[in-house]
Design a protein around this motif. Structure first.
Motif, mmCIF file in Angstrom:
data_model
loop_
_atom_site.group_PDB
_atom_site.id
_atom_site.type_symbol
_atom_site.label_atom_id
_atom_site.label_comp_id
_atom_site.label_asym_id
_atom_site.label_seq_id
_atom_site.Cartn_x
_atom_site.Cartn_y
_atom_site.Cartn_z
ATOM 1 N N LYS A 58 -2.259 -3.966 -1.196
ATOM 2 C CA LYS A 58 -1.894 -2.585 -1.521
ATOM 3 C C LYS A 58 -2.602 -2.074 -2.777
ATOM 4 O O LYS A 58 -1.970 -1.580 -3.714
ATOM 5 C CB LYS A 58 -0.384 -2.455 -1.661
ATOM 6 C CG LYS A 58 0.183 -1.276 -0.865
ATOM 7 C CD LYS A 58 1.688 -1.284 -0.811
ATOM 8 C CE LYS A 58 2.174 -0.138 0.052
ATOM 9 N NZ LYS A 58 3.661 -0.083 0.104
ATOM 10 N N LEU A 59 -3.927 -2.207 -2.763
ATOM 11 C CA LEU A 59 -4.739 -1.663 -3.848
ATOM 12 C C LEU A 59 -5.285 -0.281 -3.503
ATOM 13 O O LEU A 59 -6.138 0.240 -4.206
ATOM 14 C CB LEU A 59 -5.894 -2.616 -4.172
ATOM 15 C CG LEU A 59 -5.509 -3.910 -4.889
ATOM 16 C CD1 LEU A 59 -6.721 -4.801 -5.073
ATOM 17 C CD2 LEU A 59 -4.852 -3.617 -6.236
ATOM 18 N N ILE A 60 -4.809 0.303 -2.413
ATOM 19 C CA ILE A 60 -5.200 1.654 -2.023
ATOM 20 C C ILE A 60 -4.438 2.660 -2.879
ATOM 21 O O ILE A 60 -3.201 2.642 -2.914
ATOM 22 C CB ILE A 60 -4.885 1.905 -0.528
ATOM 23 C CG1 ILE A 60 -5.594 0.867 0.355
ATOM 24 C CG2 ILE A 60 -5.270 3.310 -0.127
ATOM 25 C CD1 ILE A 60 -7.082 0.902 0.301
ATOM 26 N N ILE A 67 -1.592 4.269 3.845
ATOM 27 C CA ILE A 67 -1.493 3.360 4.991
ATOM 28 C C ILE A 67 -0.528 4.005 5.976
ATOM 29 O O ILE A 67 0.677 4.064 5.735
ATOM 30 C CB ILE A 67 -1.014 1.964 4.551
ATOM 31 C CG1 ILE A 67 -2.012 1.356 3.564
ATOM 32 C CG2 ILE A 67 -0.850 1.049 5.764
ATOM 33 C CD1 ILE A 67 -1.575 0.019 2.959
ATOM 34 N N ASN A 68 -1.056 4.519 7.065
ATOM 35 C CA ASN A 68 -0.258 5.314 7.998
ATOM 36 C C ASN A 68 0.517 4.488 9.010
ATOM 37 O O ASN A 68 1.558 4.921 9.499
ATOM 38 C CB ASN A 68 -1.181 6.286 8.764
ATOM 39 C CG ASN A 68 -1.761 7.341 7.860
ATOM 40 O OD1 ASN A 68 -1.051 8.114 7.264
ATOM 41 N ND2 ASN A 68 -3.076 7.340 7.729
ATOM 42 N N ASN A 69 -0.032 3.326 9.340
ATOM 43 C CA ASN A 69 0.596 2.549 10.402
ATOM 44 C C ASN A 69 0.149 1.099 10.295
ATOM 45 O O ASN A 69 -0.822 0.775 9.634
ATOM 46 C CB ASN A 69 0.213 3.111 11.779
ATOM 47 C CG ASN A 69 1.182 2.672 12.868
ATOM 48 O OD1 ASN A 69 2.164 1.994 12.592
ATOM 49 N ND2 ASN A 69 0.888 3.037 14.100
ATOM 50 N N PRO A 83 8.339 -3.381 -1.843
ATOM 51 C CA PRO A 83 8.135 -2.404 -2.932
ATOM 52 C C PRO A 83 6.953 -2.803 -3.812
ATOM 53 O O PRO A 83 6.475 -3.935 -3.761
ATOM 54 C CB PRO A 83 9.449 -2.493 -3.717
ATOM 55 C CG PRO A 83 9.951 -3.877 -3.455
ATOM 56 C CD PRO A 83 9.537 -4.210 -2.050
ATOM 57 N N GLU A 84 6.519 -1.878 -4.655
ATOM 58 C CA GLU A 84 5.347 -2.113 -5.507
ATOM 59 C C GLU A 84 5.542 -3.311 -6.437
ATOM 60 O O GLU A 84 4.607 -4.074 -6.680
ATOM 61 C CB GLU A 84 5.061 -0.854 -6.335
ATOM 62 C CG GLU A 84 3.898 -0.994 -7.314
ATOM 63 C CD GLU A 84 2.591 -1.415 -6.663
ATOM 64 O OE1 GLU A 84 1.836 -2.173 -7.297
ATOM 65 O OE2 GLU A 84 2.331 -0.994 -5.515
ATOM 66 N N ARG A 91 -0.077 -10.425 -6.485
ATOM 67 C CA ARG A 91 -1.498 -10.200 -6.758
ATOM 68 C C ARG A 91 -1.966 -11.185 -7.825
ATOM 69 O O ARG A 91 -1.425 -11.227 -8.923
ATOM 70 C CB ARG A 91 -1.744 -8.781 -7.253
ATOM 71 C CG ARG A 91 -1.615 -7.708 -6.207
ATOM 72 C CD ARG A 91 -2.071 -6.356 -6.754
ATOM 73 N NE ARG A 91 -1.578 -5.264 -5.940
ATOM 74 C CZ ARG A 91 -0.745 -4.325 -6.359
ATOM 75 N NH1 ARG A 91 -0.300 -4.352 -7.607
ATOM 76 N NH2 ARG A 91 -0.352 -3.354 -5.547
ATOM 77 N N GLY A 92 -2.953 -11.948 -7.496
ATOM 78 C CA GLY A 92 -3.476 -12.937 -8.430
ATOM 79 C C GLY A 92 -2.789 -14.279 -8.320
ATOM 80 O O GLY A 92 -3.382 -15.306 -8.618
#
Length: 339
Positions: A58-60, A67-69, A83-84, A91-92
């Motif tokens: 989730k780096l977009i 991310i639509n689908n 969640p974020e 990450r990492g």
């Protein structure tokens, strides 16, 4: 979710909005990654390779990206439902990424040792002394000489190949299960490219990681990967083992990529290029995205997107030429590689 896979991407769709335009960068991508496997995602610039990889952790940037689908299963859990703060924790640590340009990815104002140690301190919850010991071990692991001295130097004091090794050290700092390497050899000369490929191969075996290599260079694929995903126009054109993709390719786009590889035994002085340009993904074609550039395209290729045809348990191709009603078309001589 198939338990045989460490990572499974299903029907991933990603768009970017700019002004009044929506770019369909990734359009229904599917692939899987097994434990201790190296998977290569191949395609020319704009095919959706890097966006697909960045979507996994989730780096977009949202917006403009979205991310639509789709679903991305890791260890049985769908990452896209998390969640974020969850991604900040993995990450990492669980999934790590080496980015394309090491000079722009490293902070020019911070010493190398600090940049590696910060990741270790954050995820491993250790003190500074322990983190710096681990940093020196990592620099040794990736082949940087005099690491005790190098930790106090800045990125500009390192060559391009050494900076790439630092990026690899940062990515490995917390022993990730999956390493994503986005064009890890692009800005390097041929000799250094070979060293980085050999290093990544050695590390993958030593650390038992799963690896995803994003590249347009089929030479990198031949030396590193177990399986290959060929992408074009935001879609998967073909998947298969390295042997299947190199010796038994089924998709005309894969044929084009193989035909453009220099061959030592060839008398041809000129490389064969793929005519035309990639599709405009702000207005993606309704049929096969490669059809306007494909010398074998039929009317149905323009009008309707092809389904997936399995040539074996491991090779799948999205191409109308494999339909039983299509004319028989053999792999062109220029795309054939003798086994």
């Amino acid at each position: 979710m198939n338990k045989d896979y460490l990572l499974e991407v299903n029907n991933l769709q990603v768009t970017f909005k700019t002004n009044n335009t929506e770019v369909h960068a990734v359009r229904g991508v599917n692939f899987q990654l097994k434990e201790k496997e190296t998977l290569a995602i191949v395609g020319e610039s704009g095919s959706g390779k890097s966006v697909t990889a960045q979507s996994i952790i989730k780096l977009i940037s949202e917006p403009p990206g979205k991310i639509n689908n789709g679903s991305i299963f890791y260890k049985g859990e769908d990452l896209l439902t998390k969640p974020e703060r969850y991604f900040s924790s993995i990450r990492g640590k669980e999934i790590s990424m080496i980015f394309q340009d090491p000079m722009s990815s490293l902070n020019p104002t911070l010493k190398i040792g600090r940049q590696i140690a910060e990741t270790i301190i954050r995820h491993e919850k250790v003190n500074k002394e322990t983190a710096y010991k681990r940093t020196i071990e990592l620099l040794k692991l990736v082949g940087i000489p005099n690491p005790e001295k190098r930790i106090d130097q800045y990125p500009y004091e390192f060559s391009g190949g050494m900076r790439q090794r630092v990026m690899i050290a940062i990515a490995l700092s917390c022993n990730p299960k999956i390493l994503i390497a986005d064009e890890p050899t692009t800005a390097l000369d041929v000799t250094i490219q070979a060293q980085i490929i050999e290093l990544l191969n050695d590390l993958q075996q030593k650390l038992n990681m799963s690896t995803i290599i994003i590249t347009h260079d089929l030479g990198v694929v031949a030396n590193m990967a177990h399986r290959v995903v060929v992408m074009y126009g935001g879609k998967v054109a073909e998947t298969g083992t390295v042997d299947e993709i190199f010796y038994q390719p089924k998709h005309p786009y894969t044929w084009g990529l193989l035909s453009s590889i220099p061959k030592l035994d060839s008398k041809e002085k000129k490389l064969i290029a793929i005519d035309g340009s990639p599709p405009n993904l702000a207005n993606p074609p309704k049929g096969c995205p490669f059809a306007p550039r494909c010398p074998y395209a039929m009317k149905v290729c323009i009008e309707q997107s092809p389904g997936i045809v399995s040539s074996s348990d491991t090779q799948k191709t999205a191409c109308w030429l494999l339909d039983e009603q299509a004319p028989i078309t053999d792999t062109p001589e220029t795309a054939r590689i003798e086994g």
